[in-house]
Design an enzyme around this catalytic site. Structure first.
Site, PDB file in Angstrom:
ATOM      1  N   ASP A 190       0.822  -1.204   0.000  1.00  0.00           N
ATOM      2  CA  ASP A 190       0.000   0.000   0.000  1.00  0.00           C
ATOM      3  C   ASP A 190       0.853   1.251   0.000  1.00  0.00           C
ATOM      4  OD1 ASP A 190      -2.624  -0.544  -0.143  1.00  0.00           O
ATOM      5  OD2 ASP A 190      -2.960  -0.692   2.012  1.00  0.00           O
ATOM      6  N   LYS A 212      -1.191   1.760  -7.248  1.00  0.00           N
ATOM      7  CA  LYS A 212      -1.030   2.041  -8.684  1.00  0.00           C
ATOM      8  C   LYS A 212      -1.824   1.098  -9.567  1.00  0.00           C
ATOM      9  CE  LYS A 212       3.490   4.153  -8.375  1.00  0.00           C
ATOM     10  NZ  LYS A 212       4.768   3.550  -8.025  1.00  0.00           N
TER      11      LYS A 212
END
Ligand code: SAH
Length: 396
Positions: A190, A212
């Site tokens: 994360d 992402k």
């Protein structure tokens, strides 16, 4: 040689500091520990009271050795230890003497264990040297230089582990979390996970940055759940690494549900949450005897007046406990307004901890009345309450 002591009687003579250090490990092997000593340290007497071991409140008698598989002579009296050792010799029972390794038939090794591997160091009666070597081996094991190699495949963990990575500094992950991370075949991390932690991963580990992930028709969370299930179903051991603790505003529950629905075993490894560690890093005790006896951790990601808000700001305003706000940087003005409207004093101390526990940690002090105007940068923990003004000066 390792001894299987589970269910076997081990006699410990002496109830002082030597016994206090040795007994917990004996108990963890499942040994039936019996202590002979006129006195016990507090820890040992707690164990006796709980029934974890038995205790005879007196000095040693030769018949005590009857039925014991192993004896620890741990009194502070040389002659008494000698008498115990002599009796053990007669009865062919191994005896470890705390005061005289030369005269012992058994030695306690300096040990360390990591991930199913145990290392015992003996240094010909030189305990300091043994401890020193143990320490070095222990570091190498944890850094992965030694421990990661030549694992037995059948011990490899399976499924998904939800691992809390801690609040920011890489060494605030738990030992268990790090151990599992070192064994991961896929890691989904994360935004707030300390990047140095990813250094322990081998090159062939698939590393996915959840922040992402491309997402189209699905939310990122659905994309993460799908990935977890797909990789684990393909037989990979997946570590889902999260900032702080995965169950504190971490959506860990949703990921677990997805795995459980797919029949995938899930391990949960708690992490040190920024909600408590952030204040601690800035010297703020979230509770303090005689001052504050409760604290509340609140997400500020939804403004108080928003219809989807699930927080009772009025009740929080009325409480005199410590308020700890996470994800509240953007909405801090509305939050302060709601607390003031609920009757909280504008002079209530506020301390803000940005990038807690990292080299970029920054602490700002203000009051509830000043919070709206105070500059704050994310990630930050905002602490509201008496304890904010009572912080201690601590080293990071
Ligand atoms: N599960 C995490 C919290 C996730 S919510 C935990 O237990 O710590 C994300 C929020 O946590 C951020 O908006 C910020 O309020 C807080 N946070 C996380 N890491 C932080 C850090 N190093 N310093 C300050 N706040 C942090």
């Amino acid at each position: 040689m390792g001894l299987r002591l589970s269910g076997r009687r081990v006699l410990v003579v002496g109830g002082g500091s030597v016994a206090a250090r040795r007994v917990p490990r004996l108990l963890s092997t499942g040994a039936q520990v019996h202590i002979i000593s006129p006195r016990l340290t507090t820890t040992l007497s707690d164990l006796a009271r709980r029934g974890d071991l038995s205790w005879s409140e007196r000095t040693f008698r030769p018949t005590d050795v009857d039925g014991a598989w192993l004896v620890l002579a741990a009194t502070d009296d040389h002659d008494a230890n000698e008498q115990i050792a002599r009796e053990c010799e007669k009865q062919r029972t191994f005896c470890s003497r705390a005061d005289d390794a030369e005269d012992s038939t058994a030695w306690a090794a300096a040990t360390t264990s990591w991930d199913g591997l145990q290392i015992a160091v003996l240094a010909s009666g030189d305990p300091l040297r043994a401890k020193d070597v143990r320490q070095q081996l222990s570091h190498q094991l944890q850094d992965g230089d030694l421990g990661a190699r030549r694992r037995r495949a059948k011990q490899a963990p399976v499924g998904v582990a939800l691992v809390g990575a801690g609040p920011g500094d890489a060494d605030l992950i738990t030992l268990r979390g790090l151990r599992l991370l070192q064994r991961a075949e896929v890691v989904i991390s994360d935004r707030l996970v300390p990047l140095e932690l990813l250094d322990v991963l081998d090159d062939d580990v698939e590393l996915i940055d959840a922040a992402k992930l491309p997402y189209g028709r699905h939310t990122t969370q659905e994309a993460i759940n799908t990935l977890l299930v797909q990789r684990a179903s393909a037989g990979k051991f997946v570590v889902r690494l999260k900032g702080g603790d995965g169950f504190v505003f971490g959506r860990g529950a949703e990921e677990i549900d997805a795995c459980v629905d797919a029949g995938i075993p899930v391990h949960v490894v708690p992490g040190i949450s920024s909600s408590i560690a952030g204040p601690a890093a800035a010297g703020i005790p979230v509770t303090e005897r005689g001052v504050v006896h409760d604290f509340t951790v609140v997400s500020g990601h939804v403004p108080p007046l928003d219809p989807t808000s699930r927080v009772n700001w009025e009740a929080l305003a009325a409480s005199n406990g410590t308020l700890i706000l996470l994800m509240a940087v953007k909405n801090r003005a509305e939050i302060a307004a709601a607390l003031l409207a609920g009757g909280k004093d504008a002079q209530t101390p506020v301390r803000i901890v940005e990038n807690a526990t990292t080299v970029h940690q920054l602490v700002r002090d203000t009051t509830l009345g000043g919070l709206a105007e105070c500059e704050v940068r994310s990630p930050a923990v905002i602490v509201i309450g008496e304890v904010a003004a009572r912080s201690r000066s601590v080293q990071s």
